[in-house]
Scaffold this motif. Structure first.
Motif, PDB file in Angstrom:
ATOM      1  N   ALA A   1       0.836  -1.207   0.000  1.00 18.64           N
ATOM      2  CA  ALA A   1       0.000   0.000   0.000  1.00 18.64           C
ATOM      3  C   ALA A   1       0.866   1.251   0.000  1.00 18.64           C
ATOM      4  N   ASP A   2       1.951   1.228   0.764  1.00 18.51           N
ATOM      5  CA  ASP A   2       2.852   2.377   0.810  1.00 18.51           C
ATOM      6  C   ASP A   2       3.556   2.577  -0.530  1.00 18.51           C
ATOM      7  N   GLU A   3       3.949   1.445  -1.152  1.00 12.03           N
ATOM      8  CA  GLU A   3       4.600   1.526  -2.460  1.00 12.03           C
ATOM      9  C   GLU A   3       3.659   2.114  -3.506  1.00 12.03           C
ATOM     10  N   GLU A   4       2.426   1.651  -3.497  1.00 14.80           N
ATOM     11  CA  GLU A   4       1.465   2.143  -4.474  1.00 14.80           C
ATOM     12  C   GLU A   4       1.168   3.624  -4.240  1.00 14.80           C
ATOM     13  N   TYR A   5       1.085   4.004  -2.979  1.00 16.40           N
ATOM     14  CA  TYR A   5       0.837   5.415  -2.661  1.00 16.40           C
ATOM     15  C   TYR A   5       1.980   6.294  -3.173  1.00 16.40           C
ATOM     16  N   LYS A   6       3.218   5.888  -2.904  1.00 18.52           N
ATOM     17  CA  LYS A   6       4.361   6.690  -3.332  1.00 18.52           C
ATOM     18  C   LYS A   6       4.454   6.756  -4.860  1.00 18.52           C
ATOM     19  N   GLN A   7       4.075   5.651  -5.530  1.00 17.16           N
ATOM     20  CA  GLN A   7       4.099   5.673  -6.990  1.00 17.16           C
ATOM     21  C   GLN A   7       3.039   6.622  -7.532  1.00 17.16           C
ATOM     22  N   GLU A   8       1.865   6.605  -6.905  1.00 17.47           N
ATOM     23  CA  GLU A   8       0.807   7.522  -7.328  1.00 17.47           C
ATOM     24  C   GLU A   8       1.231   8.977  -7.106  1.00 17.47           C
ATOM     25  N   VAL A   9       1.881   9.246  -5.972  1.00 20.03           N
ATOM     26  CA  VAL A   9       2.360  10.604  -5.697  1.00 20.03           C
ATOM     27  C   VAL A   9       3.411  11.003  -6.727  1.00 20.03           C
ATOM     28  N   ALA A  10       4.320  10.071  -7.045  1.00 16.86           N
ATOM     29  CA  ALA A  10       5.374  10.369  -8.016  1.00 16.86           C
ATOM     30  C   ALA A  10       4.787  10.661  -9.390  1.00 16.86           C
ATOM     31  N   ASN A  11       3.817   9.855  -9.794  1.00 17.62           N
ATOM     32  CA  ASN A  11       3.173  10.088 -11.093  1.00 17.62           C
ATOM     33  C   ASN A  11       2.460  11.438 -11.123  1.00 17.62           C
ATOM     34  N   ALA A  12       1.764  11.760 -10.020  1.00 18.86           N
ATOM     35  CA  ALA A  12       1.057  13.034  -9.953  1.00 18.86           C
ATOM     36  C   ALA A  12       2.035  14.203  -9.961  1.00 18.86           C
ATOM     37  N   ALA A  13       3.159  14.057  -9.258  1.00 19.94           N
ATOM     38  CA  ALA A  13       4.149  15.133  -9.224  1.00 19.94           C
ATOM     39  C   ALA A  13       4.770  15.341 -10.602  1.00 19.94           C
ATOM     40  N   ALA A  14       5.020  14.237 -11.329  1.00 16.98           N
ATOM     41  CA  ALA A  14       5.585  14.350 -12.673  1.00 16.98           C
ATOM     42  C   ALA A  14       4.612  15.052 -13.604  1.00 16.98           C
ATOM     43  N   ARG A  15       3.320  14.742 -13.481  1.00 19.80           N
ATOM     44  CA  ARG A  15       2.318  15.419 -14.309  1.00 19.80           C
ATOM     45  C   ARG A  15       2.238  16.903 -13.948  1.00 19.80           C
ATOM     46  N   ARG A  16       2.312  17.183 -12.672  1.00 21.79           N
ATOM     47  CA  ARG A  16       2.302  18.581 -12.230  1.00 21.79           C
ATOM     48  C   ARG A  16       3.490  19.340 -12.803  1.00 21.79           C
ATOM     49  N   ASN A  17       4.669  18.709 -12.779  1.00 24.60           N
ATOM     50  CA  ASN A  17       5.866  19.371 -13.305  1.00 24.60           C
ATOM     51  C   ASN A  17       5.740  19.664 -14.796  1.00 24.60           C
ATOM     52  N   GLN A  18       5.157  18.725 -15.536  1.00 23.29           N
ATOM     53  CA  GLN A  18       4.968  18.928 -16.968  1.00 23.29           C
ATOM     54  C   GLN A  18       4.074  20.135 -17.235  1.00 23.29           C
ATOM     55  N   ARG A  19       3.039  20.260 -16.435  1.00 19.58           N
ATOM     56  CA  ARG A  19       2.141  21.408 -16.606  1.00 19.58           C
ATOM     57  C   ARG A  19       2.837  22.716 -16.241  1.00 19.58           C
ATOM     58  N   MET A  20       3.704  22.669 -15.244  1.00 21.05           N
ATOM     59  CA  MET A  20       4.469  23.859 -14.881  1.00 21.05           C
ATOM     60  C   MET A  20       5.415  24.261 -16.009  1.00 21.05           C
ATOM     61  N   ARG A  21       6.092  23.274 -16.587  1.00 24.34           N
ATOM     62  CA  ARG A  21       7.039  23.578 -17.668  1.00 24.34           C
ATOM     63  C   ARG A  21       6.307  24.143 -18.885  1.00 24.34           C
ATOM     64  N   ALA A  22       5.087  23.685 -19.084  1.00 23.43           N
ATOM     65  CA  ALA A  22       4.320  24.157 -20.234  1.00 23.43           C
ATOM     66  C   ALA A  22       4.072  25.660 -20.159  1.00 23.43           C
ATOM     67  N   THR A  23       4.224  26.230 -18.972  1.00 25.83           N
ATOM     68  CA  THR A  23       4.049  27.678 -18.821  1.00 25.83           C
ATOM     69  C   THR A  23       5.365  28.428 -18.989  1.00 25.83           C
ATOM     70  N   GLY A  24       6.435  27.662 -19.303  1.00 24.81           N
ATOM     71  CA  GLY A  24       7.735  28.281 -19.506  1.00 24.81           C
ATOM     72  C   GLY A  24       8.592  28.356 -18.267  1.00 24.81           C
ATOM     73  N   VAL A  25       8.195  27.730 -17.190  1.00 21.08           N
ATOM     74  CA  VAL A  25       8.962  27.750 -15.944  1.00 21.08           C
ATOM     75  C   VAL A  25       9.929  26.583 -15.910  1.00 21.08           C
ATOM     76  N   ALA A  26      11.156  26.825 -15.490  1.00 22.48           N
ATOM     77  CA  ALA A  26      12.149  25.765 -15.309  1.00 22.48           C
ATOM     78  C   ALA A  26      12.114  25.300 -13.867  1.00 22.48           C
ATOM     79  N   LEU A  27      12.240  23.992 -13.679  1.00 25.21           N
ATOM     80  CA  LEU A  27      12.208  23.400 -12.346  1.00 25.21           C
ATOM     81  C   LEU A  27      13.590  22.865 -11.980  1.00 25.21           C
ATOM     82  N   PRO A  28      13.882  22.689 -10.698  1.00 28.63           N
ATOM     83  CA  PRO A  28      15.177  22.163 -10.285  1.00 28.63           C
ATOM     84  C   PRO A  28      15.471  20.829 -10.980  1.00 28.63           C
ATOM     85  N   GLY A  29      16.678  20.697 -11.524  1.00 26.56           N
ATOM     86  CA  GLY A  29      17.074  19.470 -12.208  1.00 26.56           C
ATOM     87  C   GLY A  29      16.772  19.470 -13.677  1.00 26.56           C
ATOM     88  N   ASP A  30      16.058  20.477 -14.161  1.00 25.07           N
ATOM     89  CA  ASP A  30      15.741  20.541 -15.585  1.00 25.07           C
ATOM     90  C   ASP A  30      16.998  20.907 -16.387  1.00 25.07           C
TER      91      ASP A  30
END
Length: 251
Positions: free
Chosen positions: A188-217
């Motif tokens: 359950a913890d593994e699945e939760y962390k994977q869901e959070v990671a997937n959601a964070a990656a999608r969030r980052n993509q939407r942020m970049r789409a606005t022209g913002v650079a994120l740490p590690g980019d």
């Protein structure tokens, strides 16, 4: 008609729920009373597989036969009734007495012929308890119970697995730290962390789409930010290490 079946070890309704494997828990089938059921025994619920066993076995393991063993053996030996029909007859039948007990009571109790079968069973039990079983009531009951016990067959492979699965489920319900429960929490913890990671990656993509650079980019030739390869896995690694999903606010 009044009933005294509760005085002889209970009926099928009182002892229902122990499942077809209840005989595995019984310390003895000799006494004409049901043994107390433990908490775990009461929770055993297993689907019976009568087609996998003989007619004799299906009757022998039933609660109805345990509550009326003499009649159960008579119906098995003297009739061709199916196990289901025998069990149905046993469910509402008065407690049967051995021929020895019947003859003894007839010879020693002047009121015997005027009692119905249920009264006779109660009278015979009372006489047995007060006269060291001189009428053979308990002896006949115990003999029939032992005969039924011999008719029980080993579990089939399917029943054995079902029994083990049920025991495992019961252990998991009673103990939060079984290997199954520990693994379930880890999963359950593994699945939760994977869901959070997937959601964070999608969030980052939407942020970049606005022209913002994120740490590690990194930056493309055009100057636009480029996300790391397999970003969700990188974020998951951070979570596994106890870090937050996002390193720092967007720039």
């Amino acid at each position: 008609m009044k009933s005294f079946k509760h005085l002889f070890g209970g009926n099928s309704k009182a002892s229902a729920g122990t499942g077809p494997f209840s005989h595995l828990f019984a310390a003895s089938a000799d006494a004409p009373v049901l043994l107390d059921q433990t908490k775990q025994q009461e929770k055993v619920i297993i689907i019976a597989k009568p087609s996998q066993h003989s007619r004799e076995h299906n009757v022998a393991v039933s609660d109805e036969a345990k509550a009326n063993p003499i009649l159960a053996m008579r119906l098995l030996n003297d009739t061709d009734l199916s196990s289901n029909k025998i069990i149905a007859k046993l469910a509402d039948a008065p407690i049967a007495l051995s021929k020895f007990t019947q003859n003894f009571m007839e010879a020693n109790d002047p009121t015997w012929e005027f009692q119905d079968e249920e009264d006779q069973a109660l009278t015979a039990l009372t006489y047995s308890s007060q006269h060291a079983d001189a009428n053979g009531y308990s002896a006949g009951w115990n003999r029939a119970a032992r005969a039924l016990e011999k008719l029980k067959e080993p579990l089939t492979d399917e029943e054995h697995q079902s029994f083990l699965d049920t025991m495992r489920q019961m252990a998991n319900e009673d103990n939060p730290n079984t290997p199954d429960n520990v693994e379930a929490r880890r999963q359950a913890d593994e699945e939760y962390k994977q869901e959070v990671a997937n959601a964070a990656a999608r969030r980052n993509q939407r942020m970049r789409a606005t022209g913002v650079a994120l740490p590690g980019d990194s930056k493309r030739v055009s100057g636009k930010p480029a996300n790391p390869v397999d970003e969700a896995s990188l974020i998951k690694s951070r979570l596994d290490a106890g870090l937050s999903a996002i390193d720092m606010p967007a720039q």
